[in-house]
Design a protein around this motif. Sequence first.
Motif, mmCIF file in Angstrom:
data_model
loop_
_atom_site.group_PDB
_atom_site.id
_atom_site.type_symbol
_atom_site.label_atom_id
_atom_site.label_comp_id
_atom_site.label_asym_id
_atom_site.label_seq_id
_atom_site.Cartn_x
_atom_site.Cartn_y
_atom_site.Cartn_z
ATOM 1 N N CYS A 50 0.834 -1.215 0.000
ATOM 2 C CA CYS A 50 0.000 0.000 0.000
ATOM 3 C C CYS A 50 0.862 1.255 0.000
ATOM 4 C CB CYS A 50 -0.960 -0.010 1.192
ATOM 5 S SG CYS A 50 -2.295 -1.219 1.047
ATOM 6 N N ALA A 51 1.894 1.274 0.820
ATOM 7 C CA ALA A 51 2.793 2.433 0.869
ATOM 8 C C ALA A 51 3.523 2.595 -0.468
ATOM 9 C CB ALA A 51 3.794 2.281 2.011
ATOM 10 N N ALA A 52 3.948 1.498 -1.056
ATOM 11 C CA ALA A 52 4.639 1.557 -2.342
ATOM 12 C C ALA A 52 3.713 2.068 -3.440
ATOM 13 C CB ALA A 52 5.201 0.176 -2.705
ATOM 14 N N ALA A 53 2.446 1.694 -3.390
ATOM 15 C CA ALA A 53 1.481 2.183 -4.388
ATOM 16 C C ALA A 53 1.384 3.704 -4.323
ATOM 17 C CB ALA A 53 0.112 1.544 -4.176
ATOM 18 N N VAL A 54 1.330 4.255 -3.123
ATOM 19 C CA VAL A 54 1.268 5.713 -2.970
ATOM 20 C C VAL A 54 2.539 6.354 -3.524
ATOM 21 C CG1 VAL A 54 1.126 7.609 -1.302
ATOM 22 C CG2 VAL A 54 -0.317 5.577 -1.021
ATOM 23 N N GLU A 55 3.689 5.758 -3.237
ATOM 24 C CA GLU A 55 4.953 6.291 -3.757
ATOM 25 C C GLU A 55 4.967 6.287 -5.285
ATOM 26 O OE1 GLU A 55 8.201 4.053 -2.109
ATOM 27 O OE2 GLU A 55 7.605 4.501 -0.048
ATOM 28 N N VAL A 56 4.547 5.187 -5.886
ATOM 29 C CA VAL A 56 4.523 5.101 -7.354
ATOM 30 C C VAL A 56 3.570 6.142 -7.923
ATOM 31 C CG1 VAL A 56 3.910 3.628 -9.324
ATOM 32 C CG2 VAL A 56 5.245 2.672 -7.423
ATOM 33 N N LEU A 57 2.422 6.350 -7.276
ATOM 34 C CA LEU A 57 1.445 7.326 -7.775
ATOM 35 C C LEU A 57 1.925 8.773 -7.624
ATOM 36 C CD1 LEU A 57 -1.855 5.582 -6.688
ATOM 37 C CD2 LEU A 57 -1.130 6.103 -9.043
ATOM 38 N N ARG A 58 2.957 8.992 -6.856
ATOM 39 C CA ARG A 58 3.560 10.324 -6.792
ATOM 40 C C ARG A 58 4.394 10.595 -8.047
ATOM 41 N NH1 ARG A 58 5.114 9.372 -0.664
ATOM 42 N NH2 ARG A 58 3.186 10.106 0.282
ATOM 43 N N GLU A 59 4.786 9.514 -8.733
ATOM 44 C CA GLU A 59 5.640 9.636 -9.914
ATOM 45 C C GLU A 59 4.909 9.306 -11.212
ATOM 46 O OE1 GLU A 59 8.629 6.788 -8.931
ATOM 47 O OE2 GLU A 59 9.181 7.838 -7.083
ATOM 48 N N GLU A 60 3.900 8.467 -11.139
ATOM 49 C CA GLU A 60 3.171 7.980 -12.313
ATOM 50 C C GLU A 60 1.688 8.283 -12.149
ATOM 51 O OE1 GLU A 60 4.308 6.150 -14.982
ATOM 52 O OE2 GLU A 60 6.379 6.129 -14.282
ATOM 53 N N ASP A 61 0.975 8.379 -13.265
ATOM 54 C CA ASP A 61 -0.473 8.460 -13.160
ATOM 55 C C ASP A 61 -1.040 7.045 -13.048
ATOM 56 O OD1 ASP A 61 -0.337 7.446 -15.733
ATOM 57 O OD2 ASP A 61 -1.152 9.234 -16.699
ATOM 58 N N PHE A 62 -2.343 6.952 -12.888
ATOM 59 C CA PHE A 62 -2.975 5.655 -12.682
ATOM 60 C C PHE A 62 -2.709 4.711 -13.853
ATOM 61 C CE2 PHE A 62 -6.784 2.845 -12.761
ATOM 62 C CZ PHE A 62 -6.536 2.171 -11.571
ATOM 63 N N ALA A 63 -2.711 5.240 -15.072
ATOM 64 C CA ALA A 63 -2.461 4.401 -16.244
ATOM 65 C C ALA A 63 -1.078 3.757 -16.189
ATOM 66 C CB ALA A 63 -2.629 5.213 -17.528
ATOM 67 N N GLY A 64 -0.109 4.457 -15.610
ATOM 68 C CA GLY A 64 1.251 3.940 -15.509
ATOM 69 C C GLY A 64 1.505 3.039 -14.315
ATOM 70 N N LYS A 102 -4.638 -3.628 -9.955
ATOM 71 C CA LYS A 102 -4.197 -2.323 -9.453
ATOM 72 C C LYS A 102 -5.384 -1.546 -8.896
ATOM 73 C CE LYS A 102 -4.226 0.350 -13.790
ATOM 74 N NZ LYS A 102 -3.334 1.092 -14.711
ATOM 75 N N GLU A 103 -6.567 -1.757 -9.457
ATOM 76 C CA GLU A 103 -7.762 -1.112 -8.930
ATOM 77 C C GLU A 103 -8.034 -1.574 -7.500
ATOM 78 O OE1 GLU A 103 -7.956 -0.981 -13.335
ATOM 79 O OE2 GLU A 103 -7.585 -2.595 -11.923
ATOM 80 N N HIS A 104 -7.886 -2.856 -7.266
ATOM 81 C CA HIS A 104 -8.082 -3.418 -5.926
ATOM 82 C C HIS A 104 -7.076 -2.812 -4.953
ATOM 83 C CE1 HIS A 104 -7.892 -7.265 -3.246
ATOM 84 N NE2 HIS A 104 -8.594 -6.318 -2.669
ATOM 85 N N LEU A 105 -5.830 -2.724 -5.367
ATOM 86 C CA LEU A 105 -4.780 -2.156 -4.516
ATOM 87 C C LEU A 105 -5.083 -0.703 -4.153
ATOM 88 C CD1 LEU A 105 -1.979 -2.156 -3.155
ATOM 89 C CD2 LEU A 105 -0.987 -1.821 -5.437
ATOM 90 N N VAL A 106 -5.457 0.104 -5.133
ATOM 91 C CA VAL A 106 -5.741 1.522 -4.873
ATOM 92 C C VAL A 106 -6.997 1.673 -4.014
ATOM 93 C CG1 VAL A 106 -6.358 3.724 -5.957
ATOM 94 C CG2 VAL A 106 -4.496 2.348 -6.900
ATOM 95 N N ALA A 107 -8.004 0.859 -4.274
ATOM 96 C CA ALA A 107 -9.219 0.902 -3.446
ATOM 97 C C ALA A 107 -8.887 0.543 -2.000
ATOM 98 C CB ALA A 107 -10.283 -0.040 -4.006
ATOM 99 N N ALA A 166 -6.707 10.944 -7.918
ATOM 100 C CA ALA A 166 -7.182 10.636 -9.270
ATOM 101 C C ALA A 166 -7.277 9.132 -9.473
ATOM 102 C CB ALA A 166 -6.253 11.259 -10.307
ATOM 103 N N ALA A 167 -6.327 8.393 -8.936
ATOM 104 C CA ALA A 167 -6.330 6.933 -9.064
ATOM 105 C C ALA A 167 -7.515 6.318 -8.336
ATOM 106 C CB ALA A 167 -5.021 6.357 -8.521
ATOM 107 N N VAL A 168 -7.866 6.879 -7.183
ATOM 108 C CA VAL A 168 -8.996 6.344 -6.411
ATOM 109 C C VAL A 168 -10.283 6.429 -7.222
ATOM 110 C CG1 VAL A 168 -10.479 6.792 -4.395
ATOM 111 C CG2 VAL A 168 -7.998 6.649 -4.121
ATOM 112 N N THR A 169 -10.500 7.545 -7.885
ATOM 113 C CA THR A 169 -11.703 7.677 -8.696
ATOM 114 C C THR A 169 -11.750 6.593 -9.761
ATOM 115 O OG1 THR A 169 -11.801 10.048 -8.309
ATOM 116 C CG2 THR A 169 -13.002 9.224 -10.214
ATOM 117 N N ASN A 170 -10.637 6.400 -10.467
ATOM 118 C CA ASN A 170 -10.575 5.347 -11.483
ATOM 119 C C ASN A 170 -10.782 3.973 -10.879
ATOM 120 O OD1 ASN A 170 -9.905 6.553 -14.152
ATOM 121 N ND2 ASN A 170 -8.220 7.413 -12.986
#
Length: 189
Positions: free
Chosen positions: A25-39, A63-68, A111-115
């Motif tokens: 979960c922490a890594a997902a947040v870190e990646v989303l600081r650098e990439e958009d949801f598509a990436g 990835k949707e499950h992880l972000v949710a 933005a990722a959460v909405t997707n």
Amino acid sequence: MSSQSFESTRRRLTPKQADTVDRLCAAAVEVLREEDFAGLTVRTVASRAGVGPATAYTYFSSKEHLVAEVFWRRLSRSPRPEPSDSGRTGRVVAVLRDIALLLADEPGLSAAVTNALLGGDPDVEHLRGRIGLEIRGRLEGALGAGHDPDVLETLELLYAGALLRAGMGYGSYEQLADRLERSATMILE
């Protein structure tokens, strides 16, 4: 709340497994600081967390499950506004504002959460239900006993629509919180 008190939607967790899920979960947040949801990919998140992709997929179906899950954890860990003497409208506004600002400092995550929450993955559907029940419970508490069910549903629709608009980039979460306040006040007064 300790990470051990959370259960993945797919299985019960030992303390070691809970630590792995926390790292993902922490890594997902870190990646989303650098990439958009598509990436964002589960493989990238797994690498960042120091676990194999197969391990990540043991806990998260997509990835949707992880972000949710990240959003669910943030929401469930956030304190409910304290009851106040500010009246029903003030209590409802406090709930809506707190939820709206939950992700304000993480634009990539918001933005990722909405997707993610719009996904049809069964694990996402399960979390979407838990998230909806949590938000409903907070709004019911703010409205107080004997509230009109139509008002509750209207507030839920207001929040869901506002979340979608913010996730689509139509304003910041701070602007969303202000708009929710004005709209809730119009509904309740």
